[in-house]
Scaffold this active site. Structure first.
Site, short mmCIF file in Angstrom:
data_model
loop_
_atom_site.label_atom_id
_atom_site.label_comp_id
_atom_site.label_asym_id
_atom_site.label_seq_id
_atom_site.Cartn_x
_atom_site.Cartn_y
_atom_site.Cartn_z
N ASP A 187 0.82 -1.20 0.00
CA ASP A 187 0.00 0.00 0.00
C ASP A 187 0.87 1.26 0.00
O ASP A 187 1.90 1.32 0.68
CB ASP A 187 -0.90 -0.01 1.25
CG ASP A 187 -1.83 1.17 1.30
OD1 ASP A 187 -2.77 1.20 0.51
OD2 ASP A 187 -1.60 2.07 2.14
N GLU A 190 13.98 -15.74 -1.16
CA GLU A 190 14.40 -16.86 -0.33
C GLU A 190 13.46 -18.05 -0.49
O GLU A 190 13.82 -19.17 -0.12
CB GLU A 190 14.38 -16.44 1.16
CG GLU A 190 15.38 -15.37 1.55
CD GLU A 190 15.16 -14.92 2.99
OE1 GLU A 190 14.34 -15.56 3.70
OE2 GLU A 190 15.80 -13.95 3.41
#
Length: 545
Positions: free
Chosen positions: A216, A260
């Site tokens: 956001d 990751e």
């Protein structure tokens, strides 16, 4: 995959998204869920995770690849959940963490990934960090996580995104910054605690199988520490609180966290940026994967304007090899059926006013055409809940809740009109939204024909059109690719090819037009008239060899 991820996935029972399609996000159909208004599972009048879980088959049948949730976290709901008090807990009105984990797993079993919202610019004034900062007083380490300043006068006159001032004075005389409401204090992203906490939040949810995050107000995080006034015409990177160059270091670190994990965990930015080069900088290979294309969404229903936006946004994305996104609305924006039926069919927050007339029949016709136009473009497609039902904006809400409305002293209608709970079945409110309580926002009395139940039985309905379009989009391989070329057409007609013989034609002229020769009709937003495509309509075609 990190050891942490394996352990969390095993303990929570959530299977991580498959790595079989690492590029799933480039052409995904993503459905936005505003939880309070999607479906009420416990009958209290507020949508919740139980309601979403009960409607997952509907989303599967619609044909979406992922669902994006607006904030579902613990929050006082001063701004619809965009004032987060705890990222590791679900708002009790929506459910709990176990239910969120179950939803993620159940959706994935149906082939639907989950994307969640994060709100890094600010937190709730009830967050433990801010409460500790208030208690600790001026000059304390706790206040360094925010923007506190002393003095008799507020430090500057920045204007809130919700109108009004951006500084509120505390009881001890200091001021704190909030680019939105006073209940949403801005974080200081120069502080290591802030960076570390948000990276931990990403891992917390990625460990639970979330496939991505929507970020956001992504361009607002970094502020000029001198807090100067906004200059009249700031150059690139010179605005004191928007799109500062240092913000990109934050998203590089977030991308490293996402990378990751197996299965491509995506970063999607809410980036309102008129400078397309600056916009594309957020999409460099080591930053976000995609960002919302607000330029297209805000354009009027005009062939020249839409073509310019398509060209501009495809060209902007090309240097960073990122796919564009296409969206007609969201939880902040006037519904397409209403907007396209107004004299001014563009969208801007500054021009929203009460009493703006709309021809809903015309708006519906154009919204159907726009749905096919956007679904045929290369890139990912976002659908805001209820647009697939052709819901109009609701103007006559007696008790509005949106802070945008109140901070404008009642001039701005706010965003409640596009957040009214969905109609699922029946002929009277609450239309199957819940089993008991009165919906948190009132539904119009004439929505019976717009329910899912009614539209499923009507092959000419908006819902049937969306289902057919997404079925074709998934089955026609070229629509998942990036081929795109304009096709010669009559004035005020948008025609383009996507390869493999697929052609989309949208007629924005004032008269019916001929379709390209030697083509077969796959789908149209309105019936052809003597073989001609009527005005405000789109047709999908396949060339015949």
């Amino acid at each position: 995959m990190s050891t942490r991820t394996v352990q969390r996935a095993a303990s929570s029972g959530v299977t991580a998204p498959s790595g079989a399609d690492p590029l799933w996000w480039r052409s995904a159909v993503i459905y936005q869920i505003y939880i309070r208004s999607f479906a009420d599972g416990n009958g209290d009048g507020t949508g919740d995770l139980a309601g979403v879980r009960s409607r997952l088959p509907y989303l599967r049948d619609l044909g979406v690849d992922a669902i994006w949730f607006t904030p579902w976290y613990a929050s006082p709901l001063a701004d619809g959940g965009y004032d987060v008090s705890d990222y590791r807990a679900i708002h009790p009105a929506f459910g709990d963490l176990a239910e969120a984990e179950a939803l993620i797993a159940e959706a994935l079993a149906l082939g639907i990934r989950t994307i969640i919202d994060v709100v890094p610019n600010h937190i709730s004034s009830e967050h433990p960090w801010f409460q500790a900062a208030l208690a600790a007083g001026p000059g304390s380490p706790e206040r360094e996580r925010f923007w506190f300043r002393g003095g008799e006068q507020m430090p500057n006159h920045w204007v809130s995104n919700f109108q009004g001032e951006t500084w509120t004075r505390t009881a001890d005389g200091e001021w704190y910054l909030h680019l939105f409401t006073p209940e949403q204090p801005d974080l200081n992203w120069n502080h290591p605690d802030v960076r570390r906490e948000h990276e931990d939040v990403l891992r917390f949810w990625f460990d639970r199988g979330v496939a991505g995050v929507r970020i956001d107000s992504a361009a607002l995080l970094v502020k000029d520490p001198e807090l100067p006034e906004v200059p009249d015409n700031p150059g690139p990177g010179e605005h004191p609180n928007t799109d500062r160059d240092e913000v990109h270091d934050i998203y590089r670190s977030w991308r490293a966290v996402a990378d990751e994990y197996e299965g491509t965990r995506v970063l999607v930015g809410e980036v309102w940026m008129p400078d397309t080069k600056r916009f594309a900088d957020y999409l460099r290979p080591d930053e976000m994967h995609t960002a919302f294309n607000f330029d297209f969404m805000a354009r009027p229903w005009n062939a020249e304007e839409l073509r310019l936006s398509i060209d501009t946004m495809l060209a902007a994305h090309a240097p960073v090899n990122a796919p564009s996104t296409w969206v007609l609305s969201n939880h902040d924006v006037t519904r397409p059926v209403t907007r396209y039926g107004r004299e001014d069919t563009s969208f801007a927050f500054a021009t929203k006013r009460f009493g703006t007339p709309a021809d809903l029949e015309l708006g519906t016709r154009r919204a159907r055409a726009a749905a096919l136009l956007t679904a045929a473009l290369p890139g990912s497609l976002y659908i805001y809940q209820g647009d697939e039902l052709g819901l109009p904006e609701v103007d006559d809400i007696p008790e509005r809740q949106d802070p945008m409305h109140y901070r404008s002293n009642g001039v701005d209608p706010g965003r409640d009109g596009c957040r009214v709970p969905l109609p699922w079945s029946g002929t009277t409110a609450p239309y199957g939204f819940g089993s008991g309580g009165t919906p948190w926002l009132p539904q119009p009395g004439d929505w019976g024909p717009l329910t899912v139940e009614a539209q499923e039985a009507d092959p000419a309905s908006m819902l049937s059109l969306y289902r057919a379009a997404l079925r074709i989009r998934r089955s026609v391989a070229v629509l998942g690719g990036e081929d795109f070329a304009w096709v010669d057409s009559e004035p005020n007609v948008l025609a383009f090819a996507r390869g493999g013989g697929f052609v989309s034609v949208t007629n924005l002229s004032g008269a019916s037009v001929r379709l390209p020769a030697s083509t077969e009709l796959l789908l149209s937003s309105a019936p052809l008239e003597n073989g001609l495509l009527p005005t405000d309509s789109t047709a999908w075609l396949r060339t015949q060899h």
